[in-house]
Write a protein that holds these residues in place. Structure first.
Motif, PDB file in Angstrom:
ATOM      1  N   GLN A   1     -15.865   1.055  13.852  1.00 18.33           N
ATOM      2  CA  GLN A   1     -15.255   1.964  12.905  1.00 18.33           C
ATOM      3  C   GLN A   1     -13.984   1.319  12.354  1.00 18.33           C
ATOM      4  OE1 GLN A   1     -16.627   4.732  11.966  1.00 18.33           O
ATOM      5  NE2 GLN A   1     -15.012   5.571  10.665  1.00 18.33           N
ATOM      6  N   VAL A   2     -13.839   1.341  11.071  1.00 18.50           N
ATOM      7  CA  VAL A   2     -12.679   0.733  10.437  1.00 18.50           C
ATOM      8  C   VAL A   2     -11.596   1.785  10.253  1.00 18.50           C
ATOM      9  CG1 VAL A   2     -13.579   1.164   8.117  1.00 18.50           C
ATOM     10  CG2 VAL A   2     -11.894  -0.659   8.482  1.00 18.50           C
ATOM     11  N   GLN A   3     -10.368   1.377  10.461  1.00 17.64           N
ATOM     12  CA  GLN A   3      -9.212   2.229  10.196  1.00 17.64           C
ATOM     13  C   GLN A   3      -8.489   1.682   8.973  1.00 17.64           C
ATOM     14  OE1 GLN A   3      -9.562   1.025  13.670  1.00 17.64           O
ATOM     15  NE2 GLN A   3     -10.884   2.813  13.811  1.00 17.64           N
ATOM     16  N   LEU A   4      -8.156   2.572   8.066  1.00 18.32           N
ATOM     17  CA  LEU A   4      -7.472   2.200   6.832  1.00 18.32           C
ATOM     18  C   LEU A   4      -6.132   2.912   6.764  1.00 18.32           C
ATOM     19  CD1 LEU A   4     -10.498   2.561   4.368  1.00 18.32           C
ATOM     20  CD2 LEU A   4      -9.657   0.470   5.444  1.00 18.32           C
ATOM     21  N   VAL A   5      -5.091   2.167   6.453  1.00 16.25           N
ATOM     22  CA  VAL A   5      -3.751   2.744   6.374  1.00 16.25           C
ATOM     23  C   VAL A   5      -3.131   2.360   5.035  1.00 16.25           C
ATOM     24  CG1 VAL A   5      -1.463   2.865   7.400  1.00 16.25           C
ATOM     25  CG2 VAL A   5      -3.480   2.637   8.874  1.00 16.25           C
ATOM     26  N   GLU A   6      -2.853   3.380   4.218  1.00 17.84           N
ATOM     27  CA  GLU A   6      -2.226   3.156   2.920  1.00 17.84           C
ATOM     28  C   GLU A   6      -0.706   3.167   3.058  1.00 17.84           C
ATOM     29  OE1 GLU A   6      -5.804   5.967   2.068  1.00 17.84           O
ATOM     30  OE2 GLU A   6      -4.182   5.806   3.513  1.00 17.84           O
ATOM     31  N   ALA A   7      -0.073   2.475   2.148  1.00 16.86           N
ATOM     32  CA  ALA A   7       1.386   2.463   2.081  1.00 16.86           C
ATOM     33  C   ALA A   7       1.803   2.178   0.649  1.00 16.86           C
ATOM     34  CB  ALA A   7       1.964   1.409   3.029  1.00 16.86           C
ATOM     35  N   GLY A   8       3.061   2.488   0.344  1.00 16.72           N
ATOM     36  CA  GLY A   8       3.603   2.132  -0.959  1.00 16.72           C
ATOM     37  C   GLY A   8       3.787   3.276  -1.919  1.00 16.72           C
ATOM     38  N   GLY A   9       3.358   4.468  -1.538  1.00 14.99           N
ATOM     39  CA  GLY A   9       3.554   5.607  -2.416  1.00 14.99           C
ATOM     40  C   GLY A   9       5.008   6.037  -2.444  1.00 14.99           C
ATOM     41  N   GLY A  10       5.298   7.016  -3.287  1.00 11.14           N
ATOM     42  CA  GLY A  10       6.667   7.515  -3.358  1.00 11.14           C
ATOM     43  C   GLY A  10       6.933   8.204  -4.674  1.00 11.14           C
ATOM     44  N   LEU A  11       8.210   8.367  -4.959  1.00 12.68           N
ATOM     45  CA  LEU A  11       8.642   9.003  -6.200  1.00 12.68           C
ATOM     46  C   LEU A  11       8.895   7.943  -7.265  1.00 12.68           C
ATOM     47  CD1 LEU A  11      11.232  11.541  -4.704  1.00 12.68           C
ATOM     48  CD2 LEU A  11       8.861  12.001  -5.354  1.00 12.68           C
ATOM     49  N   ALA A  12       8.487   8.238  -8.473  1.00 11.18           N
ATOM     50  CA  ALA A  12       8.695   7.308  -9.574  1.00 11.18           C
ATOM     51  C   ALA A  12       8.936   8.105 -10.847  1.00 11.18           C
ATOM     52  CB  ALA A  12       7.483   6.395  -9.747  1.00 11.18           C
ATOM     53  N   GLN A  13       9.516   7.453 -11.807  1.00 21.43           N
ATOM     54  CA  GLN A  13       9.682   8.050 -13.118  1.00 21.43           C
ATOM     55  C   GLN A  13       8.621   7.486 -14.056  1.00 21.43           C
ATOM     56  OE1 GLN A  13      13.790   7.408 -14.316  1.00 21.43           O
ATOM     57  NE2 GLN A  13      14.395   9.345 -13.363  1.00 21.43           N
ATOM     58  N   ALA A  14       8.334   8.219 -15.089  1.00 19.14           N
ATOM     59  CA  ALA A  14       7.368   7.753 -16.074  1.00 19.14           C
ATOM     60  C   ALA A  14       7.779   6.363 -16.570  1.00 19.14           C
ATOM     61  CB  ALA A  14       7.285   8.723 -17.236  1.00 19.14           C
ATOM     62  N   GLY A  15       6.801   5.459 -16.587  1.00 17.19           N
ATOM     63  CA  GLY A  15       7.054   4.095 -17.006  1.00 17.19           C
ATOM     64  C   GLY A  15       7.321   3.130 -15.872  1.00 17.19           C
ATOM     65  N   SER A  17       6.722   1.369 -11.988  1.00 15.90           N
ATOM     66  CA  SER A  17       5.590   0.737 -11.314  1.00 15.90           C
ATOM     67  C   SER A  17       5.652   1.001  -9.818  1.00 15.90           C
ATOM     68  CB  SER A  17       5.600  -0.781 -11.541  1.00 15.90           C
ATOM     69  OG  SER A  17       5.454  -1.096 -12.903  1.00 15.90           O
ATOM     70  N   LEU A  18       4.500   1.090  -9.196  1.00 19.01           N
ATOM     71  CA  LEU A  18       4.368   1.152  -7.748  1.00 19.01           C
ATOM     72  C   LEU A  18       3.197   0.267  -7.343  1.00 19.01           C
ATOM     73  CD1 LEU A  18       4.751   4.986  -6.944  1.00 19.01           C
ATOM     74  CD2 LEU A  18       6.372   3.170  -6.380  1.00 19.01           C
ATOM     75  N   ASN A  19       3.283  -0.290  -6.150  1.00 18.57           N
ATOM     76  CA  ASN A  19       2.193  -1.113  -5.635  1.00 18.57           C
ATOM     77  C   ASN A  19       1.730  -0.533  -4.305  1.00 18.57           C
ATOM     78  OD1 ASN A  19       0.355  -3.232  -5.466  1.00 18.57           O
ATOM     79  ND2 ASN A  19       1.802  -4.578  -4.423  1.00 18.57           N
ATOM     80  N   LEU A  20       0.541   0.005  -4.296  1.00 15.77           N
ATOM     81  CA  LEU A  20      -0.030   0.556  -3.074  1.00 15.77           C
ATOM     82  C   LEU A  20      -0.770  -0.536  -2.314  1.00 15.77           C
ATOM     83  CD1 LEU A  20      -1.548   3.904  -4.398  1.00 15.77           C
ATOM     84  CD2 LEU A  20       0.796   3.412  -3.701  1.00 15.77           C
ATOM     85  N   SER A  21      -0.727  -0.433  -1.008  1.00 13.80           N
ATOM     86  CA  SER A  21      -1.502  -1.338  -0.177  1.00 13.80           C
ATOM     87  C   SER A  21      -2.352  -0.538   0.800  1.00 13.80           C
ATOM     88  CB  SER A  21      -0.592  -2.302   0.590  1.00 13.80           C
ATOM     89  OG  SER A  21       0.231  -1.586   1.485  1.00 13.80           O
ATOM     90  N   CYS A  22      -3.407  -1.161   1.253  1.00 12.64           N
ATOM     91  CA  CYS A  22      -4.328  -0.528   2.208  1.00 12.64           C
ATOM     92  C   CYS A  22      -4.727  -1.590   3.219  1.00 12.64           C
ATOM     93  CB  CYS A  22      -5.543   0.012   1.473  1.00 12.64           C
ATOM     94  SG  CYS A  22      -6.861   0.613   2.541  1.00 12.64           S
ATOM     95  N   ALA A  23      -4.216  -1.446   4.418  1.00 16.69           N
ATOM     96  CA  ALA A  23      -4.505  -2.417   5.477  1.00 16.69           C
ATOM     97  C   ALA A  23      -5.616  -1.881   6.375  1.00 16.69           C
ATOM     98  CB  ALA A  23      -3.248  -2.676   6.294  1.00 16.69           C
ATOM     99  N   ALA A  24      -6.549  -2.755   6.672  1.00 19.71           N
ATOM    100  CA  ALA A  24      -7.698  -2.364   7.481  1.00 19.71           C
ATOM    101  C   ALA A  24      -7.652  -3.016   8.849  1.00 19.71           C
ATOM    102  CB  ALA A  24      -8.995  -2.749   6.782  1.00 19.71           C
TER     103      ALA A  24
END
Length: 125
Positions: A1-15, A17-24
């Protein structure tokens, strides 16, 4: 079974950038299509992007095309979602997911059997 963990979300203003990651962990992902989905409050979960097992091909939701880029580093067992020119309509919980079957080009939620816990992205105008 694989476990996936996202990171990189948050608050931003229009325009912004954010970079999400997903480590398995628990399984190498190099044979599996990986996808990003999102769910906004009161709405159904929707497909955002997916990338083939070898990183050669990707497809996107029309609303994010030209602004988001999905990529992967199989050596690190990690998938990324670079989000540029964010809009308030991008506000949602973002989930990464691993395809159920090796070498299949899934894009529907039902094609993916392993999911992360999600990371919140909130974009203000």
């Amino acid at each position: 079974q694989v476990q996936l963990v996202e990171a990189g979300g948050g608050l931003a203003q229009a325009g912004d950038s954010l970079n999400l990651s997903c480590a398995a962990s628990g399984r190498t992902l190099s044979r599996y299509t990986m996808g990003w989905f999102r769910q906004a409050p009161g709405k159904e979960r929707e497909f955002v992007a997916r990338i083939t097992w070898n990183g050669v091909s990707a497809i996107y939701l029309d609303f994010v095309k030209g602004r988001f880029t999905i990529s992967r580093d199989n050596a690190k067992n990690t998938v990324y979602l670079q989000m540029n020119s964010l809009k308030p309509g991008d506000t949602a919980v973002y989930y990464c997911a691993a395809e159920t079957r090796a070498y299949r080009l899934g894009y529907r939620s039902s094609d993916f059997s392993s999911w992360g816990q999600g990371t919140q992205v909130t974009v203000s105008s």
